[in-house]
Design an enzyme around this catalytic site. Structure first.
Site, short mmCIF file in Angstrom:
data_model
loop_
_atom_site.label_atom_id
_atom_site.label_comp_id
_atom_site.label_asym_id
_atom_site.label_seq_id
_atom_site.Cartn_x
_atom_site.Cartn_y
_atom_site.Cartn_z
N LYS A 12 0.84 -1.19 0.00
CA LYS A 12 0.00 0.00 0.00
C LYS A 12 0.88 1.24 0.00
O LYS A 12 2.05 1.20 0.37
CB LYS A 12 -0.97 0.01 1.18
CG LYS A 12 -0.29 0.15 2.55
CD LYS A 12 0.03 1.58 2.92
CE LYS A 12 0.66 1.69 4.27
NZ LYS A 12 1.92 2.42 4.29
N LEU A 134 5.55 0.65 2.75
CA LEU A 134 4.67 0.06 1.74
C LEU A 134 3.74 -1.02 2.30
O LEU A 134 3.13 -1.76 1.54
CB LEU A 134 5.50 -0.51 0.58
CG LEU A 134 6.25 0.53 -0.25
CD1 LEU A 134 7.13 -0.15 -1.29
CD2 LEU A 134 5.28 1.49 -0.91
N GLY A 135 3.64 -1.10 3.62
CA GLY A 135 2.68 -2.02 4.23
C GLY A 135 3.12 -3.47 4.24
O GLY A 135 2.28 -4.37 4.24
N SER A 137 4.35 -5.33 6.64
CA SER A 137 3.89 -6.12 7.79
C SER A 137 2.40 -6.43 7.68
O SER A 137 1.97 -7.52 8.05
CB SER A 137 4.24 -5.43 9.11
OG SER A 137 3.61 -4.18 9.23
N GLU A 169 -0.25 -6.15 13.81
CA GLU A 169 0.25 -4.78 13.63
C GLU A 169 0.46 -4.09 14.98
O GLU A 169 1.39 -3.29 15.12
CB GLU A 169 -0.73 -3.98 12.77
CG GLU A 169 -0.75 -4.41 11.31
CD GLU A 169 0.40 -3.80 10.53
OE1 GLU A 169 0.28 -2.67 10.08
OE2 GLU A 169 1.43 -4.49 10.40
N ASP A 180 -3.21 0.29 6.76
CA ASP A 180 -2.42 -0.65 5.96
C ASP A 180 -3.20 -1.93 5.68
O ASP A 180 -3.31 -2.38 4.54
CB ASP A 180 -1.10 -0.98 6.65
CG ASP A 180 -0.14 0.19 6.71
OD1 ASP A 180 -0.57 1.34 6.46
OD2 ASP A 180 1.03 -0.04 7.02
#
Length: 192
Positions: A12, A134-135, A137, A169, A180
């Site tokens: 993302k 960029l997400g 995790s 998260e 995310d």
């Protein structure tokens, strides 16, 4: 014959409102076509093997250790969450790249109420660089949980994946916004 269960999740990018989202305000977020593929294969033995080729990591563990790590991480987070202003969140306990995969497996097992799981091979092939915003995790949490649930014959739902991803998260980031995981789950361009 053992069949692989594979799930591909996008990364993302927050287009607007990155810091605002952490404080409960909306953000404009888009899923990107840099993806992570998580493959889960059941094994005959009870061990869990994790392969992260982009991080040059291969390791083996078992469900007792995974669930103990998950319990310790949850307890540490709950203690921290009582007064997050006193110190910065230091992340989950552990000293190797496979720890986050172990936490996803443990949180998924906890969500299912399991005290153990089957032997597994979990392989993560990622085009999402860790720590780049960029997400990665969230993509790992959603994809690994979805692959494990499918391998166990449990149909993952958006709600179950969102709940598990939020717990993962929290252990990773302290107070995530949820943006995310929402982008990873829904794709497209979203006002969250």
């Amino acid at each position: 014959m053992t069949q692989d269960t594979a799930v591909s999740t996008p990364g993302k990018l927050i287009l607007m409102g990155e810091h605002a989202a952490v404080y409960g305000h909306p953000a404009l977020v888009a899923a990107v076509d840099a993806r992570m593929k998580i493959t889960v294969r059941r094994r005959a033995d009870r061990s869990v093997r994790i392969e992260l080729p982009q991080l040059a990591y291969e390791g083996e563990t078992d469900w007792r250790a995974i669930l103990e790590l998950t319990r310790r991480a949850r307890a540490a987070w709950m203690d921290w969450a009582e007064d997050p202003a006193r110190t910065a969140w230091s992340g989950p306990p552990g000293d190797h790249p496979g720890r986050l995969v172990e936490l996803v497996l443990g949180e998924t097992a906890t969500w299912l109420g399991l005290d153990a799981g089957p032997g597994l091979l979990v392989r993560v092939d990622s085009r999402l660089p860790a720590g780049a915003g960029l997400g990665s995790s969230a993509a790992l949490a959603v994809g690994t949980s979805a692959a494990l649930l499918q391998a166990l014959g449990v149909g993952p739902t958006e709600d179950s994946l969102a709940a598990i991803a939020l717990e993962v998260e929290r252990r990773q980031h302290g107070t995530p916004s949820g943006v995310d995981a929402t982008a990873v789950l829904r794709g497209g361009v979203l006002w969250v």
